[in-house]
Design an enzyme around this catalytic site. Structure first.
Site, PDB file in Angstrom:
ATOM      1  N   HIS A 152       7.275   6.367   4.610  1.00 20.27           N
ATOM      2  CA  HIS A 152       8.239   5.527   5.343  1.00 20.27           C
ATOM      3  C   HIS A 152       9.598   5.445   4.640  1.00 20.27           C
ATOM      4  CE1 HIS A 152       6.851   1.930   2.895  1.00 20.27           C
ATOM      5  NE2 HIS A 152       8.139   1.676   2.979  1.00 20.27           N
ATOM      6  N   GLY A 171      11.525  -2.786  -1.390  1.00 23.85           N
ATOM      7  CA  GLY A 171      12.143  -1.974  -2.434  1.00 23.85           C
ATOM      8  C   GLY A 171      11.129  -1.428  -3.431  1.00 23.85           C
ATOM      9  N   ASP A 207       0.771   6.995   5.039  1.00 26.60           N
ATOM     10  CA  ASP A 207       2.105   6.673   4.516  1.00 26.60           C
ATOM     11  C   ASP A 207       2.239   7.296   3.117  1.00 26.60           C
ATOM     12  OD1 ASP A 207       4.586   5.628   4.131  1.00 26.60           O
ATOM     13  OD2 ASP A 207       3.914   3.534   3.941  1.00 26.60           O
TER      14      ASP A 207
HETATM   15  N1  ARG Z   1       7.688  -1.720   3.015  1.00 26.15           N
HETATM   16  C1  ARG Z   1       8.204  -2.281   1.813  1.00 26.15           C
HETATM   17  C2  ARG Z   1       9.316  -1.420   1.217  1.00 26.15           C
HETATM   18  O1  ARG Z   1       9.911  -0.680   1.945  1.00 26.15           O
HETATM   19  C3  ARG Z   1       7.144  -2.568   0.817  1.00 26.15           C
HETATM   20  C4  ARG Z   1       6.266  -3.637   1.294  1.00 26.15           C
HETATM   21  C5  ARG Z   1       5.258  -4.062   0.351  1.00 26.15           C
HETATM   22  N2  ARG Z   1       4.985  -5.398   0.725  1.00 26.15           N
HETATM   23  C6  ARG Z   1       4.122  -6.155   0.143  1.00 26.15           C
HETATM   24  N3  ARG Z   1       4.008  -7.378   0.537  1.00 26.15           N
HETATM   25  N4  ARG Z   1       3.318  -5.686  -0.778  1.00 26.15           N
HETATM   26  O2  ARG Z   1       9.682  -1.543   0.097  1.00 26.15           O
END
Ligand code: ARG
Length: 418
Positions: free
Chosen positions: A227, A366, A272
């Site tokens: 992603h 992040g 992913d």
């Molecule tokens: N999708 C998020 C990113 O782009 C990371 C999400 C991880 N979230 C979590 N609650 N562990 O960095």
């Protein structure tokens, strides 16, 4: 009246207080010098590293020993290390021996040879040559572990400089500073990482800004989340940086190509995972080297400890941080994670949950693409997850969800040959 000039008596005859003071000071200085000397000669211990090879007497070399992450390799190395430890603990060098680590198992005919690094601590009044022969005399017997394993020293002991030791151990996957210095204790304190603590952590940057985490798995390949490339998938837009500061990194390398999993499904976060090939090789140093990849069959027990690291935000919708942060979490079973109050079935078998039941510790925005790692009994670190998704950050019953690396072990080999 005439008075002859008189020299002040105080400056000619000695003042008894002054004498006392001078003598006392001399005694103190002498005592301190002697104490320091005794301390340095008799008590202050300095680390010494040695390398040697052993021939394993009753194990036939097999293919499973060609990779350091197979169960067979790990078990055999562990047994060799405890055999050496036991031998020294029962010898007159029990107080000098610190640790032994198998750096490599290799083939010699049908036999197995183990290359070992050993750490000792001696005081300065021991000279190197006599210590070397004392160590050799302990090892000049057939070592055995009262089971089926026995081995003989097959080469002379070679003294190693600190730099040699670092060079040897940074070629091995999954080593952290405590292993590189073969120290007895391991420290992972606080939340801010120290230099070299997570040497496989990579920052993927676009426009010199941190966008995603990634993990170094060889000198040319890094692993990350698919992603991360949803909107920008042109390799020329990306660079990878190494070292704990994302803003002033130790190395910066361009990206040659990006391989996104063919079946990546943004709606479900399925598959992913992506591989990034670097434009040139990374230089392995104490602070930059690769993690171990688990075998497809490696077991990851719920409740076990893992660490997640990244430059992601410290709270939901915060900004990224300049220095690498680590968080200690526990593996949560997919069943628990999929409970109705939790993710209610959204966590697929190719995903892995980690966090704390009460929340509070989690990856966040992040951190995506970054590593979730676990330590094995020989203190080598294995990549078990890649930061993928979660509902906000650190909420109770909403732990971090990771790409389960074991499920993609064969895919990684198909794509890279690793
Ligand atoms: N999708 C998020 C990113 O782009 C990371 C999400 C991880 N979230 C979590 N609650 N562990 O960095």
């Amino acid at each position: 009246m005439y008075r002859p000039a008189r020299v002040s008596s105080a400056s000619r005859s000695l003042n008894p207080y002054m004498v006392c003071f001078v003598v006392a000071a001399a005694v103190v200085i002498l005592a301190v010098t002697v104490a320091l000397l005794v301390y340095f000669l008799a008590f202050d211990q300095k680390p010494y590293f040695y390398q040697s090879s052993f021939q394993i007497l009753n194990v036939q070399y097999s293919d499973e020993l060609s990779s350091p992450v197979t169960q067979k390799y790990r078990t055999l190395s562990g047994r060799i290390e405890s055999m050496i430890t036991k031998t020294f603990k029962e010898s007159n060098l029990r107080n000098q021996f610190v640790r032994a680590h198998v750096v490599k198992l290799r083939q010699s005919g049908s036999d197995v040879i183990a290359d070992i690094v050993m750490k000792f601590k001696f005081t300065r009044n021991n000279n190197g040559a006599s210590m070397k022969s004392r160590i050799e005399s302990v090892l000049q017997q057939t070592l055995n572990d009262n089971g089926t394993l026995a081995m003989n020293l097959s080469t002379e002991l070679t003294p190693l400089s600190d730099q040699d030791t670092v060079n040897m151990l940074t070629q091995v996957c999954g080593t952290r500073p405590d292993l590189i210095t073969l120290s007895e204790e391991r420290i992972i304190g606080g939340t801010k990482a120290d230099r070299g603590d997570w040497p496989w952590q990579v920052s993927l940057q676009r426009g010199n800004l941190h966008r995603c985490g990634a993990v170094l798995i060889s000198s040319t390949w890094i692993l990350t989340a698919a992603h991360c490339f949803r909107s920008y998938s042109d390799p020329r837009q990306w660079t990878a940086t190494f070292g704990i500061s994302a803003t002033s990194p130790e190395q910066r390398i361009g990206v040659r190509s990006i391989l996104i999993h063919n079946n990546y499904k943004p709606e479900t976060h399925e598959n992913d995972i992506a591989l990034v090939r670097l434009a040139r090789e990374v230089t392995f140093t104490r602070n930059v080297h690769m993690v171990c990849l688990p075998e497809a069959t490696q077991n990851i027990p719920p409740g076990s400890t893992a660490y997640v690291t990244g430059w992601g935000s410290r709270r939901y919708s915060g900004s990224t941080v300049p220095d690498l942060v680590q968080a200690r979490v526990n593996i949560i079973s997919n069943d628990v994670c999929n409970a109705p109050a939790g993710y209610n079935g959204a966590v697929l078998p190719v995903m892995l949950c980690a966090g704390l039941p009460q929340g509070g510790v989690d990856a966040c925005q992040g951190d995506s693409g970054g590593p979730l790692v676990q330590e094995d009994s020989r203190r080598l670190w294995f990549l078990v997850g890649i930061v993928s998704w979660g509902y906000q950050c650190g909420l109770p019953d909403k732990p971090g969800v990771y790409t389960r690396v074991t499920a993609y072990r064969d895919w990684i080999t198909q794509q890279t040959g690793i």
